[in-house]
Structures are given as C-alpha cells and as structure tokens.
Design a protein around this motif. Structure first.
Motif, mmCIF file in Angstrom:
data_model
loop_
_atom_site.group_PDB
_atom_site.id
_atom_site.type_symbol
_atom_site.label_atom_id
_atom_site.label_comp_id
_atom_site.label_asym_id
_atom_site.label_seq_id
_atom_site.Cartn_x
_atom_site.Cartn_y
_atom_site.Cartn_z
ATOM 1 N N ASP A 250 0.847 -1.264 0.018
ATOM 2 C CA ASP A 250 0.081 -0.116 0.016
ATOM 3 C C ASP A 250 0.948 1.115 -0.107
ATOM 4 O OD1 ASP A 250 0.990 -0.109 2.445
ATOM 5 O OD2 ASP A 250 -0.880 0.195 3.537
ATOM 6 N N ARG A 251 2.085 1.249 -0.185
ATOM 7 C CA ARG A 251 3.084 2.008 -0.278
ATOM 8 C C ARG A 251 4.158 1.882 -1.213
ATOM 9 N NH1 ARG A 251 4.751 3.553 5.775
ATOM 10 N NH2 ARG A 251 6.708 4.188 4.867
ATOM 11 N N SER A 252 4.807 2.915 -2.139
ATOM 12 C CA SER A 252 5.595 2.604 -3.159
ATOM 13 C C SER A 252 7.030 2.404 -2.562
ATOM 14 C CB SER A 252 5.668 3.780 -3.992
ATOM 15 O OG SER A 252 6.738 3.833 -5.112
ATOM 16 N N ASP A 253 7.199 2.879 -1.258
ATOM 17 C CA ASP A 253 8.713 2.741 -0.606
ATOM 18 C C ASP A 253 8.751 1.502 -0.163
ATOM 19 O OD1 ASP A 253 6.528 4.151 1.129
ATOM 20 O OD2 ASP A 253 8.090 3.643 2.660
ATOM 21 N N LEU A 254 7.746 0.717 0.165
ATOM 22 C CA LEU A 254 7.550 -0.464 0.778
ATOM 23 C C LEU A 254 7.963 -1.695 -0.446
ATOM 24 C CD1 LEU A 254 4.488 -0.881 3.198
ATOM 25 C CD2 LEU A 254 7.216 -0.316 3.510
ATOM 26 N N ALA A 255 7.490 -1.164 -1.702
ATOM 27 C CA ALA A 255 7.920 -1.953 -2.809
ATOM 28 C C ALA A 255 9.285 -1.953 -3.298
ATOM 29 C CB ALA A 255 6.940 -1.525 -3.907
ATOM 30 N N ILE A 256 9.819 -0.648 -2.941
ATOM 31 C CA ILE A 256 11.363 -0.341 -3.332
ATOM 32 C C ILE A 256 12.182 -1.080 -2.352
ATOM 33 C CG2 ILE A 256 12.958 1.419 -3.437
ATOM 34 C CD1 ILE A 256 11.060 1.322 -5.703
ATOM 35 N N ILE A 257 11.973 -0.949 -0.964
ATOM 36 C CA ILE A 257 12.682 -1.831 -0.007
ATOM 37 C C ILE A 257 12.748 -3.235 -0.384
ATOM 38 C CG2 ILE A 257 12.959 -2.419 2.528
ATOM 39 C CD1 ILE A 257 11.666 0.385 3.205
#
Length: 314
Positions: free
Chosen positions: A239-246
């Motif tokens: 539900d967050r782009s930064d989590l996909a990046i991590i």
C-alpha cells in the motif's frame, strides 16, 4: 412547553444569551450523557439538565429524549448538534489561521507516505535550518482529507486529478522506471532485456493513485514503453511505493520505481534500472494543496522551499 401554542418561543432566534446553554448542550450531545457532561463542565447533573431544559423551552422543541439511564438526541437535536459542531470547527480553523500569521509556531503537513519517507523527510533539515522557529508536524496517509477544521495547513499529494475547492501549488513531475537490486538484475538477465520480466516477480504499489490501483503502474509503464507483461505471472502488492522499493532492494523482485523517490538509491547502486531508455513520464504529478485565500507566511515559506527543492532535481 412543546404544544405549538407558544409562537414567540418557536420563532425566537439564538442570541449570545444562549451561548452557555449551547456549550452545555454540545458536551451532553457529544457524551450522550448529562452526568459525563457535568463532570467535564464541573457542574452537577441537575444543573446540566436544567440548562438544557431551559434551552429547549427557549427554542420551542426537544433536543433530547430522556430515558432512565441515558439520553438520546432527537432528530431536531441531531441537526442542532451537527450545526454547532461545524460552527466550532470553522471557528477553530479561523483561530489557527490567526495564530499562524508569523514565521513561527507549528506547521502541520499531511503527505502521502512514500513522498514523505523518500523525498520530504530527508530534506527537512534544510527547511529547519532556514526557518528554525517553525515546528513541523508531519502526518502521513493515503486518504484525501478535508482541510477544514482538522488543523492541517498543507497537503502533499501524488495524483492525476487535483482536489476541488483548494489552492493547488505544483511541485514536480514524475517518471516511472523498473528498478531492482544489482544481484536480482544479474540473476535474471534483466539488463537490456525487458522480455525477461516474465521470469520475475513484479512489485507494485496497490494504492499508487487510488485505493485499489493494483498493477496499474506496471500496466501504464508497459503500455507507454511498448513492453508486454502477458507472460508475467508473479507479483507482490503493497500500500506504499517505498515498501515495494525496500522489497526490491532486498531481492524480492523488480519494483515500479518513481524516479524522484529512488534517485539517491540508484546513485548509491542500492538499486539499478536495467532497461535504459524505457523511462516513462507519469500522467500523475506531485502537488501541494492548501485552503484558498489563506495568506500565511509560514505556509508560503514551506511552499517556496519545497518548490525550490524540486527545481534542483530537474
């Protein structure tokens, strides 16, 4: 008291004389209890009951139904309560605006989580250096919130359609590009080979620009980049782009990155963009929103600073 014969009572408008009674009514309606309202107002329950009865008589209609252990708002009482609640929120907003006329005090900003984590927060030391008397309060969430009455001065969004009835302050455009760890790119032979995406797990933000965007980011990129994703079977949503990046940095798959949010990680080689030349401009953009016609030096100071930060990335 409510027999319809009291024409004067039924047609009498509110005046300052009733303010104390309205204060008592608001507390009782909020708590749903005369006793709890009495505790809050440092009155006896009988005093609360007397004030509300007097207000009902002056207004010419009942505000509460009384039961043995509780009170319940009547339909008329509910209307008065919501009108009073809205009025108090408006007054509070005006008070906040008056207090916020200086380049000091609290500035509350509501931001999409990924923008805050990857772009805004790493730069806040610079803003604090320039404006040490402004105390920033950062709140994050994926909802489009109502700025009226919530004490939020400015919102930072990533979207295609700007909210209505707000003043919009452009921040920056964005570009999509798939990113992954160097190890993942090598393992799956991705550099220069978008066809090998069929071997990968696609990581994506399910709330990129809506509450259920699902794989829309990947679909939009593929359509504009001329890449087929039909053979891709594996995915993982956040539900967050930064989590996909991590997740991508830790070799879980390949994520749809937003260039402005991943540029530092690309520069540090924590991520790589394996498909040179397949960077796609988003239809969405970053922007700030404020209430219209609300001149406030510290809000303007933040807007000017943020736009300057964004311009340095061009």
């Amino acid at each position: 008291m409510y027999n319809g014969d009291n024409y004067i009572s039924r047609n009498k408008l509110l005046s300052g004389y009733q303010l104390a009674k309205l204060h008592t009514f608001e507390a009782a309606a909020r708590h749903g209890s005369f006793a709890m309202a009495a505790d809050e107002l440092s009155l006896s329950p009988s005093a609360v009951s007397h004030r509300i009865s007097a207000l009902e008589e002056e207004l010419g209609f009942k505000l509460f139904e009384r039961f043995h252990r509780k009170v319940v708002l009547t339909a008329d009482g509910q209307r008065v309560f919501w009108a009073l609640k809205s009025s108090l929120e408006f007054i509070n907003q005006e008070i906040l605006e008056i207090k916020n006329q200086e380049l000091s005090g609290t500035l509350t900003i509501y931001s999409r989580p990924s923008i805050a984590q990857c772009w805004l927060v790493p730069r806040l030391a610079d803003f604090s250096r320039l404006h040490p008397q402004i105390e920033l309060n950062i709140i994050t969430g994926n909802e489009n919130i109502n700025l009226h009455g919530y004490g939020i001065d400015l919102t930072l969004y990533f979207d295609e359609k700007s909210p209505e009835r707000l003043a919009i302050h452009p921040l920056m455009d964005e570009f999509m590009l798939p990113v992954c760890s160097p190890e993942y790119a090598e393992q799956h032979g991705l550099v220069g080979n978008p066809a090998n995406l069929s071997l990968c797990r696609l990581l994506h933000d399910r709330q990129a620009w809506g509450f259920d965007s699902d794989t829309d980011e990947w679909s939009s990129w593929a359509r504009h980049a001329g890449v087929s994703l039909e053979a891709c079977q594996l995915s993982m949503g956040f539900d967050r782009s930064d989590l996909a990046i991590i997740a991508a940095m830790n070799h879980a798959g390949i994520a749809m990155g937003r260039k402005n949010l991943v540029s530092k990680r690309l520069a540090r080689n924590e991520l790589v963009a394996p498909f040179a030349g397949l960077e796609v401009k988003c239809e969405q953009r970053y922007y700030m929103a404020t209430l219209p016609n609300r001149a406030c030096p510290k809000i303007q100071a933040f807007i000017d600073w943020a736009q300057e930060m964004a311009a340095e990335m061009e």
